[in-house]
Design an enzyme around this catalytic site. Structure first.
Site, mmCIF file in Angstrom:
data_model
loop_
_atom_site.group_PDB
_atom_site.id
_atom_site.type_symbol
_atom_site.label_atom_id
_atom_site.label_comp_id
_atom_site.label_asym_id
_atom_site.label_seq_id
_atom_site.Cartn_x
_atom_site.Cartn_y
_atom_site.Cartn_z
ATOM 1 N N GLU A 47 32.740 -28.745 3.788
ATOM 2 C CA GLU A 47 33.116 -28.508 2.385
ATOM 3 C C GLU A 47 34.571 -28.931 2.167
ATOM 4 O O GLU A 47 35.383 -28.919 3.098
ATOM 5 C CB GLU A 47 32.947 -27.007 2.089
ATOM 6 N N ASN A 194 24.224 -24.889 -5.409
ATOM 7 C CA ASN A 194 24.628 -24.061 -4.265
ATOM 8 C C ASN A 194 24.821 -22.628 -4.745
ATOM 9 O O ASN A 194 25.536 -22.386 -5.723
ATOM 10 C CB ASN A 194 25.958 -24.567 -3.690
ATOM 11 N N GLU A 195 24.191 -21.702 -4.085
ATOM 12 C CA GLU A 195 24.348 -20.284 -4.426
ATOM 13 C C GLU A 195 24.404 -20.102 -5.948
ATOM 14 O O GLU A 195 25.342 -19.513 -6.493
ATOM 15 C CB GLU A 195 25.578 -19.682 -3.739
ATOM 16 N N TYR A 274 25.612 -15.160 6.422
ATOM 17 C CA TYR A 274 26.768 -15.127 7.319
ATOM 18 C C TYR A 274 26.743 -13.862 8.164
ATOM 19 O O TYR A 274 26.267 -12.813 7.706
ATOM 20 C CB TYR A 274 28.069 -15.164 6.502
ATOM 21 N N GLU A 329 23.719 -22.498 5.353
ATOM 22 C CA GLU A 329 25.023 -21.871 5.601
ATOM 23 C C GLU A 329 24.773 -20.692 6.517
ATOM 24 O O GLU A 329 24.110 -19.721 6.129
ATOM 25 C CB GLU A 329 25.700 -21.413 4.306
ATOM 26 N N GLN A 378 31.671 -23.818 9.390
ATOM 27 C CA GLN A 378 31.644 -25.189 8.933
ATOM 28 C C GLN A 378 32.135 -26.086 10.076
ATOM 29 O O GLN A 378 32.688 -25.592 11.034
ATOM 30 C CB GLN A 378 32.513 -25.363 7.692
HETATM 31 O O1 AHR Z 1 31.248 -21.541 3.443
HETATM 32 C C1 AHR Z 1 32.095 -20.940 2.529
HETATM 33 C C2 AHR Z 1 31.377 -20.526 1.255
HETATM 34 O O2 AHR Z 1 30.434 -19.549 1.525
HETATM 35 C C3 AHR Z 1 30.595 -21.588 0.540
HETATM 36 O O3 AHR Z 1 31.379 -22.390 -0.268
HETATM 37 C C4 AHR Z 1 29.634 -20.783 -0.293
HETATM 38 O O4 AHR Z 1 28.441 -21.465 -0.544
HETATM 39 C C5 AHR Z 1 29.430 -19.532 0.525
HETATM 40 O O5 AHR Z 1 29.552 -18.396 -0.228
#
Ligand code: AHR
Length: 524
Positions: A47, A194-195, A274, A329, A378
């Site tokens: 990103e 995205n999201e 995450y 992600e 990332q």
């Molecule tokens: O990876 C960081 C962020 O986490 C991304 O931009 C977003 O899609 C997620 O919330």
């Protein structure tokens, strides 16, 4: 007298094993082969965030840091060795504010814009689509573009794809040629937003669904080479967890897909998850102990429940498993390193992260029939990165080493493994002591990946190999003195793989696994 006693004690410590290792029986039956482990589960995410792209990948052609057309050669070499299947770009939240036209044309004339999501810094737009495609070409990977649904328009996204992919002499194709690339580009994957339930526009599932239909219909790939077998796969925004609002999201999109008309389609549904325990991130990436080690690993294992839960919903509407669950992600998200810009998401990467990566890759492999793509967050300098850079310096993280050790699993055929290794308990946290997967590579060779989660006890594994004729096993093992051991620019090999090998006797392979280790071996 005291010194004699000390000598005897030291002698004992050196000769006696610290802890007796327990034996764990593991069975692998190659006749029970399962789904293909898609190499795309080893995808990366880059990103425009902090030093992920600028400095991490792009230094510019005039930089004293060795580069090819502005892209740093050390990072390219390291990523090439990982055989990265695809790179998701340009975000993330950034994608829904990205306007591709700002990133084309002579670099000196590109307008500077802002990156409000990530530190509010200037986005110079010097790394645009041509630079991305050059970078992908250099590392030998495919493009996974996220188009702007949040603040863009279907027309903007459609023109981007026409600019990139048409072979016909349209105005956009001529512009592409004038910018240095007459041939159409290949765009392998397209993320539609995205999201969108959060930073991508806070949409409801129904609102997003109507956007998805429009973008799916009009954002076309015209590349003649992608009209048949290599068709671009469209990936819809999917859930961000396992709670009711996320299962509902998956239901809405999948149900609509089942009842779709000819005019729209998708081939993937994304999942973001995450390892963070709570928001805002509260766990440090360095200087932690066994308690934080076990808490983080416990949370990372919830990926299993997420994959199971969303796969079950998808099975209802797509029993043939046409739609891939794309975990685009994932990874650990810790507190920013002291002194870093909090908007840049800078964290260290420890042995704990290597184990975390192996556990997630194992989960994806076990769900290989549905999870056919994933992107760790990332790639460079951001969150659970493969690589960290500081000006001309570069270091490979423990997570990098796991991705490299797992290379044989790319496109290998999953083979079920049975074992009962018991549990490792720390306070009120109980984890499986061992995790393992097996697969046959494209040449038919059997590979085992075994993680010993216990940070204190070694594990003796005795593997019963049914249908395998090999005589030896050899590969690599990754461990380090402490759960929070890290690689730094000064000490880059604190966490590095070491060779391991063993004889196979009577169809059984005996391996002793170090505490807190990841081991990958092949049977020859
Ligand atoms: O990876 C960081 C962020 O986490 C991304 O931009 C977003 O899609 C997620 O919330």
């Amino acid at each position: 007298m005291a010194s004699v006693l000390t000598f005897v004690l030291i002698g004992l410590m050196l000769t006696a094993p610290a802890v007796a290792a327990d034996k764990v029986e593991l069975s692998v039956d190659v006749s029970k082969a399962g789904a293909k482990i898609d190499r795309n589960i080893f995808g990366q995410f880059a990103e425009h965030l902090g030093h992920g792209v600028y400095e991490g990948v792009w230094v510019g052609p005039n930089s004293p840091i060795p580069n090819t057309r502005g892209i740093r050669t050390d990072v390219v070499a390291a990523l090439k060795a990982l055989r990265v299947p695809n790179v998701r770009w340009p975000g993330g939240c950034f994608a829904d504010e990205y306007h591709w036209r700002k990133g084309i044309g002579p670099t000196g004339q590109r307008a500077a814009t802002l990156n409000p999501n990530w530190g509010g810094v200037i986005e110079p737009n010097t790394f645009g689509i041509h630079e991305l495609m050059d970078f992908l070409d250099q590392i030998g990977s495919e493009a996974y573009l996220s188009v702007n649904v949040g603040s863009g328009t279907p027309q903007e996204a459609a023109e981007w794809l026409e600019y990139m992919t048409t072979a016909q002499p349209t105005a956009l194709a001529k512009e592409r040629a004038a910018n240095g690339h007459p041939a159409p580009y290949k765009v392998a994957y397209l993320g539609i937003g995205n999201e969108s339930w959060d930073c991508g526009g806070n949409m409801t599932a129904d609102y997003y669904l109507s956007q998805l239909k429009i973008y799916s219909r009009f954002v076309r790939n015209f590349n003649p080479a992608q009209q048949d077998k290599q068709q671009m796969l469209k990936i819809a925004v999917g859930p961000g967890g396992g709670e009711a609002r996320w299962t509902e999201w998956t239901e809405v999109i999948m149900k609509a897909w089942q009842n779709r008309q000819w005019s729209w389609d998708m081939q993937g549904l994304s999942l973001h998850s995450y390892t963070v325990v709570r928001w805002p991130p509260a766990y440090a990436s360095v200087g932690f102990g066994e308690a934080e080690y076990s808490e983080i690993l416990k949370q990372t294992l919830t990926m299993e429940d997420l994959a199971t839960k969303h796969s079950a919903i998808m099975d209802k509407y797509d029993p043939e498993k046409k739609i891939a669950l794309v975990v685009d992600e994932w990874g650990a998200w810790y507190t920013p390193l002291p002194g870093s810009n909090p908007g840049f998401l800078v964290q260290q990467n420890s042995l704990r992260d290597a184990i975390l990566a192996a556990l997630n890759l194992n989960i994806f492999a076990r769900h290989a029939d549905r999870v056919r793509m994933a992107n760790i967050a990332q790639m460079v300098n951001v969150l659970q990165a493969m690589i960290m850079t500081d000006k001309e310096k570069m270091v490979l993280t423990p997570t990098y080493h796991v991705f490299k050790m797992y290379l044989p699993f790319q496109d290998a055929t999953f083979v079920p493994v049975a074992f009962d290794a018991g549990a490792y308990t720390r306070g009120n946290i109980t984890l499986p002591r061992v995790d393992a997967i097996a697969a046959k590579d494209t040449a038919g060779k059997l590979w085992l990946a075994i993680t010993n989660l216990d940070p204190n006890q070694p594990v003796e594994i005795e593997t019963n190999l049914v249908g395998v004729t090999g005589k030896t096993a050899a590969g690599e093992t990754l461990t380090a003195p402490k759960v929070d051991s890290v690689n730094t620019f000064e000490a880059p090999s604190m966490v590095a793989p070491k060779p391991i090998s063993a004889e196979i006797q009577g169809g059984k392979l005996a391996l002793k696994l170090e505490p807190k280790s990841v081991t990958v071996v092949s049977v020859d």
